[in-house]
Every structure is written in C-alpha cells, then in structure tokens.
Design an enzyme around this catalytic site. Structure first.
Site, short mmCIF file in Angstrom:
data_model
loop_
_atom_site.label_atom_id
_atom_site.label_comp_id
_atom_site.label_asym_id
_atom_site.label_seq_id
_atom_site.Cartn_x
_atom_site.Cartn_y
_atom_site.Cartn_z
CG ASP A 94 19.04 33.67 46.95
OD1 ASP A 94 18.75 32.46 47.08
OD2 ASP A 94 19.87 34.24 47.68
N GLY A 148 11.25 17.56 52.70
CA GLY A 148 12.11 18.72 52.90
C GLY A 148 11.38 19.81 53.67
CD GLN A 149 14.53 24.12 55.71
OE1 GLN A 149 14.32 24.83 56.70
NE2 GLN A 149 15.48 24.42 54.84
CG LEU A 150 8.04 24.52 49.98
CD1 LEU A 150 7.34 25.61 50.77
CD2 LEU A 150 8.53 25.06 48.63
CE1 TYR A 206 20.33 24.74 44.86
CE2 TYR A 206 20.89 27.02 45.33
CZ TYR A 206 19.98 25.99 45.34
OH TYR A 206 18.71 26.20 45.81
CE LYS A 251 16.53 25.42 42.26
NZ LYS A 251 15.42 24.45 42.48
CB THR A 288 19.30 22.29 48.71
OG1 THR A 288 19.14 21.21 49.62
CG2 THR A 288 17.99 22.51 47.95
#
Length: 284
Positions: free
Chosen positions: A104, A11-13, A127, A131, A64
């Site tokens: 967030d 993934g991105q991170l 979502y 989370k 996500t």
C-alpha cells in the site's frame, strides 16, 4: 509436478506458505531465503534460478525496514526493484509464472475512498518508491506477472504490530497509539492462502491485485482489538501521527479495494477481526 520457488521463505508470508504447502502435494516447493537466494546479488539470483529451473516463482522477499530504507537506499532499491527486474526477465525467458508481493506504500494516502489497482501511485517514502519501481520493472520485463499489493501484514512469525502490542501491553500500564492512519490489517496466513488459491486455479489473469482483510480501522482501533482479545488491562490512548514522527512518511489512508480479486478469482476478504482472533489463538 510443478516446481514453485518461494523467496523470502523465513519471513511472515513465506513462513505461512510453508505451513500451507503440505495441503498442496501437486506442487514441489523450494523454499529459499537471504542466505541461499540473496536478492541484492543479481549474479546469484541468475545462477540459482537456472539451477532450480522453477515453473512458478512466489517472491515474498523484500526490504521492509521502512524507516531504515530512508538511509539505506541502495540496498532497498537492489532488493525491492532491481532484483524484481531480474526475476521477471528470468521468468519471461523460461516461461515460469511469477507472483510478486507489493504494498500500500505505493500510494500517498490522500484518497477519500479505498484504492483501486489502477489508481495513480504516488509513494512518499524510499520504501514505497523502490516497491513501485519493482512493480513497474516486473510488468515491463514480464507483462504476464501477477502483483498482489497488501498492507499491515502480521502473523505469529517474525516481528509485527500484533506481537509488539502484546509485549508492550504486558510490560506497561499505558500506551499511546496513532489514531489517524487508517487501513486494514492482513493476516499473512490469509494472504498465503490467496496466493495458493490463485496458483491452483485454472485461471491466470496477469496484472495488479489488491488483498487485505476486510475492515477499515486505525492503528489505535487495531490495538484496542488486540487488547480486548488478549484481555489485557493496559490503557491505550490515541494520538495523531504528528506526535510520533518517523524517518519515513506513512500513508494516512491506505485502504485497498478488493473487488478485482473477488471478480477474477472469487476470493472474498476475511473479516480482519476473525483473522486476528485466529492468529492470537495460534500464539497461545
């Protein structure tokens, strides 16, 4: 040498942590993703964890697909909540450290000021609910965990707002972008650096932290900045979120207060526009 297990490594991170891993030779990184470490299968999580025997776990994996989660509730809960309960229990039993990434979206977006870590969560989407459940399970099963909430993540890897805007600006003469949802973007490379800075420090203060880049903008503002840096000519018009309905409700205001992570770890949030320029340069 400490062994670090990174989930969601494609993934991105996770991809950004891979980029930085070479600068941390004191750690032995084991990068896993959905194919070899599926978070919706608890038995596989347990067997893989016991096989790898990590000293540290960085959980970058998450469900996500915010809108899809409204229908795909069972899988979203399995990945965002139940898997975190399992990982936290395993870390507690083995003595491994755990860094878990949250969002967030645990907030409802009605605050008039930036959200602090101890503000009352009130998620408005599946979502966000899953989370938040993951956060609660994480700290219940392993109170010594660190949870980092972030927002509006983008990078040169994967799909994200910046890359979508660049594509659309190349294809169209005009775009409409929501201008009444406010927050701050997070360059995944900056967040990856934050995580590794924490792990490389002599301090381990458990609990929840907030990190995003510095700044307070709308999605419309963000699109305008992308346009300016890329020198595009596409006309961008701001519209209210009510004109762009989505299955999942987004927080109207989700700015995160970063004063705690600065006080504990000395981490300063990088200005969002500096990071945006850096990311876009890496795309070239």
């Amino acid at each position: 040498m400490q062994k670090i297990l990174v989930t969601g490594a494609n993934g991105q991170l996770g991809s950004e942590i891979k980029m930085l891993a070479l600068h941390y030779p004191q750690f032995d990184f084991i990068f896993t993703d959905i194919d070899d470490f599926p978070l919706d299968q608890s038995e596989v999580i347990i067997s893989n964890f016991n096989r790898i025997q990590p000293d540290i776990v960085i959980n970058c994996a998450a469900y996500t697909a915010v809108d899809k989660a409204e229908q795909d509730t069972v899988v979203a809960d399995a990945i965002n909540h139940l898997a975190i309960a399992t990982l936290a229990s395993l870390c507690s039993e083995s003595g491994a450290k755990l860094v878990h990434i949250s969002t967030d979206y645990v907030f409802d977006g009605t605050s008039p000021v930036a959200y602090k870590e101890d503000d009352q969560p009130n998620p408005k989407s599946v979502y966000g609910v899953t989370k938040l459940a993951g956060e609660i399970a994480c700290l219940k099963n392993f109170p010594d965990s660190i949870i980092i909430r972030t927002a509006w993540v983008y990078s040169e890897f994967g799909n994200n707002f910046v890359k979508t805007m660049l594509r659309l600006m190349s294809e169209r003469d005009s775009l409409s972008v929501v201008d009444d949802q406010v927050g701050s973007p997070t360059y995944a490379a900056d967040l990856a650096q934050v995580i590794l800075t924490i792990l490389d420090s002599a301090t381990w203060e458990s609990g929840i932290y907030h990190y995003s880049n510095a700044g307070e903008i709308s999605w419309f503002d963000f699109a305008q900045d992308i346009k300016e840096i890329a020198q595009k000519t596409c006309k961008i018009t701001g519209i209210p979120a009510s004109n762009y309905p989505t299955p999942a409700e987004r927080p109207a205001y989700s700015l995160l207060d970063k004063s705690k992570i600065k006080a504990v770890y000395g981490i300063e949030a990088v200005d969002y526009k500096i990071s945006l320029k850096k990311m876009m340069e890496r795309l070239d």
